[in-house]
Design an enzyme around this catalytic site. Structure first.
Site, mmCIF file in Angstrom:
data_model
loop_
_atom_site.group_PDB
_atom_site.id
_atom_site.type_symbol
_atom_site.label_atom_id
_atom_site.label_comp_id
_atom_site.label_asym_id
_atom_site.label_seq_id
_atom_site.Cartn_x
_atom_site.Cartn_y
_atom_site.Cartn_z
ATOM 1 N N ARG A 21 43.958 53.809 33.080
ATOM 2 C CA ARG A 21 42.726 53.497 33.815
ATOM 3 C C ARG A 21 41.850 54.717 33.899
ATOM 4 O O ARG A 21 42.308 55.798 34.270
ATOM 5 C CB ARG A 21 43.048 53.033 35.234
ATOM 6 C CG ARG A 21 43.674 51.688 35.233
ATOM 7 C CD ARG A 21 43.701 51.095 36.596
ATOM 8 N NE ARG A 21 44.584 49.946 36.568
ATOM 9 C CZ ARG A 21 45.112 49.394 37.637
ATOM 10 N NH1 ARG A 21 44.839 49.874 38.821
ATOM 11 N NH2 ARG A 21 45.896 48.349 37.530
ATOM 12 N N SER A 112 42.294 46.147 37.434
ATOM 13 C CA SER A 112 42.759 45.418 38.615
ATOM 14 C C SER A 112 41.706 45.320 39.715
ATOM 15 O O SER A 112 40.640 44.758 39.507
ATOM 16 C CB SER A 112 44.038 46.076 39.118
ATOM 17 O OG SER A 112 44.618 45.286 40.121
ATOM 18 N N HIS A 113 42.000 45.903 40.844
ATOM 19 C CA HIS A 113 41.144 45.771 42.029
ATOM 20 C C HIS A 113 40.088 46.868 42.096
ATOM 21 O O HIS A 113 39.309 46.908 43.038
ATOM 22 C CB HIS A 113 42.027 45.846 43.269
ATOM 23 C CG HIS A 113 42.946 47.045 43.201
ATOM 24 N ND1 HIS A 113 44.041 47.074 42.355
ATOM 25 C CD2 HIS A 113 42.897 48.235 43.805
ATOM 26 C CE1 HIS A 113 44.643 48.243 42.474
ATOM 27 N NE2 HIS A 113 43.967 48.968 43.342
ATOM 28 N N LYS A 125 46.128 47.856 29.223
ATOM 29 C CA LYS A 125 47.552 47.810 29.559
ATOM 30 C C LYS A 125 48.291 47.025 28.492
ATOM 31 O O LYS A 125 47.811 46.003 28.014
ATOM 32 C CB LYS A 125 47.683 47.122 30.913
ATOM 33 C CG LYS A 125 49.076 47.014 31.430
ATOM 34 C CD LYS A 125 49.058 46.547 32.865
ATOM 35 C CE LYS A 125 49.232 45.057 32.924
ATOM 36 N NZ LYS A 125 49.766 44.602 34.208
ATOM 37 N N ASP A 276 42.343 39.343 43.392
ATOM 38 C CA ASP A 276 41.665 40.567 42.979
ATOM 39 C C ASP A 276 41.048 40.458 41.582
ATOM 40 O O ASP A 276 41.004 39.377 40.993
ATOM 41 C CB ASP A 276 42.630 41.756 43.029
ATOM 42 C CG ASP A 276 43.655 41.715 41.909
ATOM 43 O OD1 ASP A 276 44.017 40.613 41.475
ATOM 44 O OD2 ASP A 276 44.087 42.796 41.449
ATOM 45 N N ASP A 278 41.865 41.108 38.471
ATOM 46 C CA ASP A 278 42.579 40.479 37.355
ATOM 47 C C ASP A 278 43.508 39.353 37.793
ATOM 48 O O ASP A 278 44.298 38.855 36.985
ATOM 49 C CB ASP A 278 43.360 41.539 36.575
ATOM 50 C CG ASP A 278 44.409 42.225 37.428
ATOM 51 O OD1 ASP A 278 44.208 42.316 38.651
ATOM 52 O OD2 ASP A 278 45.432 42.661 36.890
ATOM 53 N N ASP A 280 46.087 39.147 39.962
ATOM 54 C CA ASP A 280 47.510 39.246 40.288
ATOM 55 C C ASP A 280 47.766 39.491 41.772
ATOM 56 O O ASP A 280 48.862 39.248 42.257
ATOM 57 C CB ASP A 280 48.239 40.272 39.398
ATOM 58 C CG ASP A 280 47.624 41.647 39.464
ATOM 59 O OD1 ASP A 280 46.626 41.837 40.183
ATOM 60 O OD2 ASP A 280 48.145 42.549 38.770
ATOM 61 N N ARG A 281 46.757 39.947 42.503
ATOM 62 C CA ARG A 281 46.973 40.167 43.938
ATOM 63 C C ARG A 281 46.547 38.950 44.760
ATOM 64 O O ARG A 281 45.746 38.140 44.288
ATOM 65 C CB ARG A 281 46.142 41.364 44.417
ATOM 66 C CG ARG A 281 46.606 42.662 43.830
ATOM 67 C CD ARG A 281 45.880 43.827 44.460
ATOM 68 N NE ARG A 281 46.460 45.067 43.965
ATOM 69 C CZ ARG A 281 46.338 46.248 44.539
ATOM 70 N NH1 ARG A 281 45.629 46.366 45.636
ATOM 71 N NH2 ARG A 281 46.910 47.309 44.028
ATOM 72 N N GLU A 363 53.984 45.475 48.997
ATOM 73 C CA GLU A 363 53.112 45.497 50.168
ATOM 74 C C GLU A 363 51.638 45.498 49.792
ATOM 75 O O GLU A 363 50.785 45.199 50.601
ATOM 76 C CB GLU A 363 53.441 46.703 51.054
ATOM 77 C CG GLU A 363 53.492 48.064 50.347
ATOM 78 C CD GLU A 363 52.182 48.545 49.795
ATOM 79 O OE1 GLU A 363 51.154 48.367 50.478
ATOM 80 O OE2 GLU A 363 52.166 49.089 48.672
ATOM 81 N N SER A 364 51.358 45.871 48.546
ATOM 82 C CA SER A 364 49.977 46.001 48.096
ATOM 83 C C SER A 364 49.416 44.650 47.648
ATOM 84 O O SER A 364 48.755 44.556 46.625
ATOM 85 C CB SER A 364 49.914 47.009 46.957
ATOM 86 O OG SER A 364 50.827 46.635 45.935
ATOM 87 N N LYS A 375 52.805 39.963 38.933
ATOM 88 C CA LYS A 375 52.537 39.321 40.199
ATOM 89 C C LYS A 375 51.435 38.295 39.978
ATOM 90 O O LYS A 375 50.707 38.376 38.988
ATOM 91 C CB LYS A 375 52.173 40.326 41.274
ATOM 92 C CG LYS A 375 51.032 41.249 40.929
ATOM 93 C CD LYS A 375 50.959 42.379 41.949
ATOM 94 C CE LYS A 375 49.847 43.335 41.585
ATOM 95 N NZ LYS A 375 50.315 44.699 41.412
ATOM 96 N N ARG A 495 49.126 57.776 49.974
ATOM 97 C CA ARG A 495 49.438 56.555 50.709
ATOM 98 C C ARG A 495 50.573 56.851 51.685
ATOM 99 O O ARG A 495 51.576 57.462 51.313
ATOM 100 C CB ARG A 495 49.881 55.439 49.764
ATOM 101 C CG ARG A 495 48.882 55.114 48.670
ATOM 102 C CD ARG A 495 49.100 53.699 48.153
ATOM 103 N NE ARG A 495 48.430 53.443 46.890
ATOM 104 C CZ ARG A 495 47.128 53.217 46.734
ATOM 105 N NH1 ARG A 495 46.325 53.247 47.779
ATOM 106 N NH2 ARG A 495 46.612 52.987 45.541
HETATM 107 C C1 G1P Z 1 49.015 50.285 43.478
HETATM 108 C C2 G1P Z 1 49.976 49.629 44.434
HETATM 109 C C3 G1P Z 1 51.172 49.103 43.676
HETATM 110 C C4 G1P Z 1 50.718 48.183 42.563
HETATM 111 C C5 G1P Z 1 49.687 48.877 41.691
HETATM 112 C C6 G1P Z 1 49.095 47.944 40.650
HETATM 113 O O1 G1P Z 1 49.649 51.382 42.852
HETATM 114 O O2 G1P Z 1 50.387 50.517 45.441
HETATM 115 O O3 G1P Z 1 52.025 48.437 44.563
HETATM 116 O O4 G1P Z 1 51.801 47.786 41.774
HETATM 117 O O5 G1P Z 1 48.619 49.364 42.491
HETATM 118 O O6 G1P Z 1 48.425 46.865 41.223
HETATM 119 P P1 G1P Z 1 49.424 52.897 43.327
HETATM 120 O O7 G1P Z 1 47.953 53.151 43.294
HETATM 121 O O8 G1P Z 1 49.943 52.969 44.736
HETATM 122 O O9 G1P Z 1 50.216 53.715 42.367
HETATM 123 ZN ZN ZN Z 2 45.400 43.388 39.953
#
Ligand code: G1P
Ligand code: ZN
Length: 542
Positions: A21, A112-113, A125, A276, A278, A280-281, A363-364, A375, A495
């Protein structure tokens, strides 16, 4: 015509938690995309004549990179590429297509988000033949190839009409443009009782599904409104936009606040959900009840048999280490396996493939199952609808009763975004250095029982992943976890995850921040967050 083009390596093509990314301008540098895609293929063996799946979340630069990947795939000898119409495939849908059509693997274009647009984020990816994110063995090999690359192979003048369904040829390789929604919708229909869900909407149950102008728009429209008969207007922000309308397509209490407020208002819908960039969330909100993703996993596990696809029961549950232990209690009661993995969906793949677990969660805002190897946002939403329909209870009642039965894991995550990388590294280094001296000490009235740097031993392939986050465990089962994000594109994101277990139902109604106040203060005392980063407060609290 196929050409071999001389190139020079970039030194920053290391895939993170979920692929490579970077900001769009980084990807727009000459040869940047070509190098990385060629490096992916260079790291793989045996794909000649095989099928690659290709799609993305529709963000800015998606269409251009689709053409580049097609041109490089053709030049490298793939037999076929299945590409989502318009270049669209949600991450879980791509995972499904890879599995269903027994493809060699897939490339998903998404960050992603993270926000999209000319100056925002993009990502590439690789997913393997099981439909899941490439394991570290492969991502390490890709990175190694990217540092040594001297040339890439590319077909000239590729301009496939990706908006038109059907098959065309590119230098002997077939390109099939597929409906991005159809296979996914069929999969959902095979897992859930769509008649029961239709009856739920018929009975007057009202929901709002916010696609945040990202990829789940067409999926939500087709499944919720067309197939399940939810009233028009149930789906919001359902047109995927290259810049997501200028917003963060991240379904949480900060970026999906409007949805949350609507559901909480007396006149608002009974149920709210968002997904989100893509797809998956997921975020789940019931009237008067925001469901934390950790609790969501636990509730789904406890109620899994209510969905036909899971009627025989689940084999086990896995959660990422920072995710609360709520699901562990369900697993214990069910007498099934429970696994704690590092952050990132790729660590669930082996457990799912080996049949050790059926459900996974982070948790994310990530929840999923063995139906794909990613996911899956909309899947989680449908699961919640299935539970609500089968139990005839509100989300609030379902969660409250779950806590009464299993206890409540109060949980919150603090993100300190765009911290200077050196400062964040120094914090983690100092913290790591004092782990040995923490046990036995008292902080804010809490006694440290154990402190370690989490490392994971994969029970399936025996691989070991170290430095996956620092855990400080207190007497009584509370804990604080510290880790640096592996998905950010500028600076570092720290985090901090706080968790407290409360068995007594009389104490289940406390405000989360209040219930965790001592842990929040202890986290700063232990790690010196303020002094190291200069940040008195986190940027985002979830
Ligand atoms: C974050 C989330 C993690 C998730 C990832 C991809 O990663 O914490 O749970 O799998 O995005 O969506 P991080 O930025 O913490 O490495
Ligand atoms: Zn995503």
């Amino acid at each position: 015509m196929i050409r071999t083009v001389a190139t020079k390596p970039f030194d920053d093509q290391k895939p993170g938690t979920s692929g490579l990314r970077k900001k769009v301008p980084v990807f727009q540098q000459p040869h940047y995309v070509e190098n990385f895609v060629q490096s992916i293929f260079d790291a793989l063996d045996g794909f000649k004549g095989k099928t690659l799946v290709l799609g993305g979340d529709g963000r800015f630069y998606n269409r251009e990179v689709i053409q580049t990947v097609l041109a490089i795939a053709a030049a490298n000898g793939f037999g076929k590429v299945m590409v989502g119409q318009g270049g669209i495939l949600s991450t879980p849908a791509a995972s499904n297509v890879i599995r269903k059509y027994k493809a060699f693997g897939g490339i998903i274009l998404s960050a992603s988000h993270n926000p999209g647009g000319p100056h925002e984020d993009f990502g590439i990816k690789y997913n393997a033949e099981n439909g899941g994110p490439a394991p570290e063995k492969i991502t390490d090999a890709i990175f190694a190839k990217s540092k040594a690359i001297k040339e890439f192979r590319i077909a000239d003048g590729v301009e496939v009409d990706i908006d038109k369904l059907g098959t065309v040829k590119v230098e002997g390789m077939s390109v099939e443009v597929i409906d991005p929604v159809k296979d996914y919708a069929e999969l959902m229909e095979s897992l859930f009782d769509f008649d029961a869900l239709r009856a739920l909407f018929k009975s007057g149950f009202r929901m709002a599904f916010d696609s945040m102008h990202a990829v789940t728009g067409p999926y939500g429209k087709e499944i919720l409104e067309n197939r399940l008969g939810a009233p028009k207007g149930t789906c919001r922000n359902y047109h995927p936009l290259p810049d997501f309308g200028g917003h963060h397509p991240d379904p949480n209490l900060v970026h999906a606040k409007k949805l949350y407020d609507d559901v909480m208002s007396a006149a608002g819908p009974d149920f709210g959900a968002a997904s989100d960039g893509d797809g998956d969330r997921n975020m789940i909100v019931g009237k008067g009840m925001f469901v934390t993703p950790s609790d969501s996993l636990a509730v789904i596990a406890a109620n899994a048999k209510l969905a036909p696809g899971y009627a025989k029961g689940i084999s086990g549950v896995a959660r990422s280490m920072p995710t609360s232990a709520a699901a562990d209690r369900v697993a214990e009661k069910l007498g099934i396996g429970c696994y704690e993995t590092p952050t990132g969906w790729k660590f669930f793949g082996n457990l799912l493939d080996a049949g050790k677990v059926t459900l996974c969660g982070e948790e994310s805002f990530g929840t999923g199952s063995s139906h794909v190897r990613e996911k899956d946002g909309l899947w989680a939403v449908l699961f919640w609808l299935a539970i609500v329909a089968a139990r005839g209870e509100s989300v609030k009642d379902i969660v409250t009763k779950h806590w009464a039965a299993y206890g409540r894991n109060y949980y919150s995550r603090y993100d300190y975004e765009e911290v200077e990388s050196e400062k964040a590294s120094a914090l983690m280094k100092d913290l790591g250095a004092k782990l040995g001296s923490l046990p036995g000490t008292k902080v804010r009235g809490l006694t440290v029982e154990k402190a370690d740097d989490f490392s994971y031993h994969d029970p399936v392939d025996g691989s070991v992943s170290e430095h996956q986050g620092i855990r400080v465990m207190f007497a009584g089962g509370s804990r604080v976890v510290f880790r640096l994000s592996g998905t950010g594109t500028s600076g570092a994101t720290l985090r901090v995850y706080m968790e407290r277990y409360e068995a007594d139902p009389a104490k289940h109604g406390i405000d989360t921040q209040e219930a965790l106040a001592d842990l929040i203060a202890a986290a700063d005392d232990i790690a010196g967050i303020h002094s190291h980063t200069g940040r008195p407060k986190p940027s985002v609290i979830t």
